[in-house]
Scaffold this motif. Structure first.
Motif, PDB file in Angstrom:
ATOM      1  N   GLU A  87      82.272  53.008 -56.107  1.00  0.00           N
ATOM      2  CA  GLU A  87      82.584  52.923 -54.681  1.00  0.00           C
ATOM      3  C   GLU A  87      81.616  51.993 -53.957  1.00  0.00           C
ATOM      4  OE1 GLU A  87      82.558  56.989 -53.503  1.00  0.00           O
ATOM      5  OE2 GLU A  87      84.474  57.444 -54.487  1.00  0.00           O
ATOM      6  N   LYS A  88      80.350  52.005 -54.361  1.00  0.00           N
ATOM      7  CA  LYS A  88      79.365  51.090 -53.764  1.00  0.00           C
ATOM      8  C   LYS A  88      79.753  49.644 -54.039  1.00  0.00           C
ATOM      9  CE  LYS A  88      75.529  54.347 -54.379  1.00  0.00           C
ATOM     10  NZ  LYS A  88      74.283  54.603 -55.145  1.00  0.00           N
ATOM     11  N   LEU A  89      80.197  49.369 -55.252  1.00  0.00           N
ATOM     12  CA  LEU A  89      80.602  48.010 -55.608  1.00  0.00           C
ATOM     13  C   LEU A  89      81.855  47.593 -54.844  1.00  0.00           C
ATOM     14  CD1 LEU A  89      80.016  48.069 -59.472  1.00  0.00           C
ATOM     15  CD2 LEU A  89      78.609  46.933 -57.749  1.00  0.00           C
ATOM     16  N   PHE A  92      88.298  49.945 -64.557  1.00  0.00           N
ATOM     17  CA  PHE A  92      87.478  49.364 -63.491  1.00  0.00           C
ATOM     18  C   PHE A  92      86.851  48.055 -63.964  1.00  0.00           C
ATOM     19  CE2 PHE A  92      83.713  48.752 -60.886  1.00  0.00           C
ATOM     20  CZ  PHE A  92      84.188  49.039 -59.616  1.00  0.00           C
ATOM     21  N   GLY A  93      86.182  48.084 -65.098  1.00  0.00           N
ATOM     22  CA  GLY A  93      85.540  46.876 -65.607  1.00  0.00           C
ATOM     23  C   GLY A  93      86.386  46.104 -66.604  1.00  0.00           C
ATOM     24  N   TYR A  94      87.214  46.798 -67.332  1.00  0.00           N
ATOM     25  CA  TYR A  94      88.021  46.122 -68.352  1.00  0.00           C
ATOM     26  C   TYR A  94      89.307  46.899 -68.594  1.00  0.00           C
ATOM     27  CZ  TYR A  94      86.513  49.690 -71.704  1.00  0.00           C
ATOM     28  OH  TYR A  94      86.288  50.880 -72.363  1.00  0.00           O
ATOM     29  N   GLY A  95      90.250  46.227 -69.242  1.00  0.00           N
ATOM     30  CA  GLY A  95      91.520  46.856 -69.573  1.00  0.00           C
ATOM     31  C   GLY A  95      91.760  46.829 -71.066  1.00  0.00           C
ATOM     32  N   VAL A  96      92.868  47.362 -71.485  1.00  0.00           N
ATOM     33  CA  VAL A  96      93.171  47.440 -72.912  1.00  0.00           C
ATOM     34  C   VAL A  96      94.471  46.713 -73.249  1.00  0.00           C
ATOM     35  CG1 VAL A  96      91.882  49.562 -73.305  1.00  0.00           C
ATOM     36  CG2 VAL A  96      94.261  49.713 -72.532  1.00  0.00           C
ATOM     37  N   ASN A  97      94.914  45.840 -72.364  1.00  0.00           N
ATOM     38  CA  ASN A  97      96.124  45.080 -72.675  1.00  0.00           C
ATOM     39  C   ASN A  97      95.892  43.603 -72.395  1.00  0.00           C
ATOM     40  OD1 ASN A  97      96.894  44.413 -69.828  1.00  0.00           O
ATOM     41  ND2 ASN A  97      97.085  46.645 -69.685  1.00  0.00           N
ATOM     42  N   ARG A  98      96.740  42.763 -72.933  1.00  0.00           N
ATOM     43  CA  ARG A  98      96.566  41.301 -72.847  1.00  0.00           C
ATOM     44  C   ARG A  98      96.750  40.777 -71.427  1.00  0.00           C
ATOM     45  NH1 ARG A  98      96.922  38.320 -77.556  1.00  0.00           N
ATOM     46  NH2 ARG A  98      97.993  36.621 -76.471  1.00  0.00           N
ATOM     47  N   ALA A  99      97.388  41.558 -70.575  1.00  0.00           N
ATOM     48  CA  ALA A  99      97.643  41.121 -69.213  1.00  0.00           C
ATOM     49  C   ALA A  99      96.497  41.463 -68.263  1.00  0.00           C
ATOM     50  CB  ALA A  99      98.931  41.752 -68.702  1.00  0.00           C
ATOM     51  N   TRP A 100      95.447  42.087 -68.777  1.00  0.00           N
ATOM     52  CA  TRP A 100      94.343  42.509 -67.907  1.00  0.00           C
ATOM     53  C   TRP A 100      93.736  41.300 -67.198  1.00  0.00           C
ATOM     54  CZ3 TRP A 100      92.531  46.655 -65.668  1.00  0.00           C
ATOM     55  CH2 TRP A 100      91.241  46.644 -65.137  1.00  0.00           C
ATOM     56  N   LYS A 101      93.619  41.406 -65.889  1.00  0.00           N
ATOM     57  CA  LYS A 101      93.021  40.315 -65.118  1.00  0.00           C
ATOM     58  C   LYS A 101      91.509  40.315 -65.305  1.00  0.00           C
ATOM     59  CE  LYS A 101      96.595  40.049 -61.562  1.00  0.00           C
ATOM     60  NZ  LYS A 101      96.894  40.100 -60.110  1.00  0.00           N
ATOM     61  N   ASP A 119      89.343  36.891 -62.034  1.00  0.00           N
ATOM     62  CA  ASP A 119      90.462  37.569 -61.375  1.00  0.00           C
ATOM     63  C   ASP A 119      90.441  39.077 -61.597  1.00  0.00           C
ATOM     64  OD1 ASP A 119      91.927  35.299 -60.271  1.00  0.00           O
ATOM     65  OD2 ASP A 119      92.216  34.723 -62.344  1.00  0.00           O
ATOM     66  N   GLY A 120      89.256  39.655 -61.774  1.00  0.00           N
ATOM     67  CA  GLY A 120      89.167  41.078 -62.047  1.00  0.00           C
ATOM     68  C   GLY A 120      89.185  41.949 -60.809  1.00  0.00           C
ATOM     69  N   VAL A 121      88.848  43.215 -60.997  1.00  0.00           N
ATOM     70  CA  VAL A 121      88.875  44.208 -59.927  1.00  0.00           C
ATOM     71  C   VAL A 121      87.984  43.803 -58.753  1.00  0.00           C
ATOM     72  CG1 VAL A 121      88.238  46.594 -59.370  1.00  0.00           C
ATOM     73  CG2 VAL A 121      89.455  46.086 -61.498  1.00  0.00           C
ATOM     74  N   LEU A 122      86.894  43.110 -59.034  1.00  0.00           N
ATOM     75  CA  LEU A 122      85.926  42.768 -57.986  1.00  0.00           C
ATOM     76  C   LEU A 122      86.083  41.336 -57.482  1.00  0.00           C
ATOM     77  CD1 LEU A 122      82.832  44.586 -59.518  1.00  0.00           C
ATOM     78  CD2 LEU A 122      84.453  45.432 -57.809  1.00  0.00           C
ATOM     79  N   ALA A 123      87.255  40.759 -57.657  1.00  0.00           N
ATOM     80  CA  ALA A 123      87.516  39.397 -57.188  1.00  0.00           C
ATOM     81  C   ALA A 123      87.260  39.281 -55.694  1.00  0.00           C
ATOM     82  CB  ALA A 123      88.958  39.003 -57.496  1.00  0.00           C
ATOM     83  N   GLY A 124      86.676  38.153 -55.301  1.00  0.00           N
ATOM     84  CA  GLY A 124      86.377  37.892 -53.903  1.00  0.00           C
ATOM     85  C   GLY A 124      84.960  38.254 -53.502  1.00  0.00           C
ATOM     86  N   LYS A 125      84.262  38.994 -54.354  1.00  0.00           N
ATOM     87  CA  LYS A 125      82.882  39.360 -54.071  1.00  0.00           C
ATOM     88  C   LYS A 125      81.938  38.333 -54.691  1.00  0.00           C
ATOM     89  CE  LYS A 125      84.237  44.226 -54.180  1.00  0.00           C
ATOM     90  NZ  LYS A 125      84.253  44.411 -52.714  1.00  0.00           N
ATOM     91  N   ARG A 126      80.724  38.273 -54.176  1.00  0.00           N
ATOM     92  CA  ARG A 126      79.705  37.370 -54.695  1.00  0.00           C
ATOM     93  C   ARG A 126      78.670  38.180 -55.456  1.00  0.00           C
ATOM     94  NH1 ARG A 126      78.250  32.181 -51.782  1.00  0.00           N
ATOM     95  NH2 ARG A 126      80.226  31.278 -52.429  1.00  0.00           N
TER      96      ARG A 126
END
Length: 249
Positions: free
Chosen positions: A83-85, A118-127, A131-138
């Protein structure tokens, strides 16, 4: 901006502790909201285990993790860090370089917080990779090391600091979508005197003042520059580049 610092050093009177305090003071003085996860003070549990999941084991570790994520059953300490992230506009990881990597407690924070879903997925389509869950952050790494700057250069005996930090910056921060800024590296940390400390603080303040404008490292995005087998598309490699350098635009 909302800025979250993840801090790992065991000594309350260390150079790192002083720099953390300088960072918080500088950022708050600029009008930013700052939160800190002091992993040692929190007595953070660094060991990823089935106990993290809050459900009965369902075969493999990853399979159980998937079930826990879908059931929103992750332990409270993990969810609090996530949640902090999610709330932050920028994330700073601060640590001393130990054996060419982060301290074990920070590695354990990564292992437990950046878990499946949250950090990774288990399928080939995982962004991922831009382009992951935290996209747009620095994100920025603030690291101290006892090695001299020359030891961490392209011909230095320790290897380039950019290569040493690549697994963290590219493989964790960029992987989950964040734009990664060039690191702030404090070399020869054990030899810094009063004058050297003043110079170090001046550089750090300058970096923090420009956190929103600094050009990020030009890592290549998976969605744009890699084929279906996740290999860099032909013709995109910089002339003569090999290894990690292939993944820089």
């Amino acid at each position: 901006m909302k800025i979250h610092i993840v801090y790992a050093h065991p000594h309350a009177a260390s150079l790192n502790a002083a720099l953390r305090d300088e960072a918080v003071q500088t950022l708050e003085g600029l009008g930013h909201t700052v939160t800190v996860s002091d992993l040692y003070a929190m007595r953070w549990n660094p060991v990823a285990d089935f106990d993290d999941f809050g459900i009965e084991a369902e075969g493999t570790f990853v399979g159980t993790a998937v079930g826990a994520f879908e059931a929103d059953a992750m332990k409270a300490d993990i969810k609090a860090e996530q949640e902090k992230l999610l709330a932050a506009d920028a994330v700073v990881l601060q640590f001393p370089l130990w054996w060419f990597t982060v301290p074990a407690i920070m590695k354990g924070w990564i292992d437990r917080v950046f878990n499946v879903g949250f950090g990774y997925g288990v399928n080939r389509a995982w962004k991922r990779y831009g382009d992951g869950v935290l996209a747009g952050k620095r994100a920025m790494v603030l690291v101290t090391t006892g090695a001299a700057e020359s030891h961490l250069s392209d011909r230095g005996i320790n290897g380039s600091i950019d290569d040493l930090l690549f697994p963290l910056q590219h493989g964790v921060l960029f992987y989950t979508g964040m734009q990664v800024l060039p690191p702030e590296v404090v070399t020869g940390a054990h030899l810094i005197d009063e004058s050297g400390y003043a110079d170090t603080v001046k550089r750090l303040r300058s970096r923090l003042e420009t956190l929103a404008e600094t050009e990020p490292i030009a890592y290549r995005k998976q969605a744009e520059d890699y084929d279906e087998d996740k290999r860099l598309k032909p013709g995109l490699e910089p002339e003569g580049a090999t290894g990690f350098a292939l993944h820089l635009a």
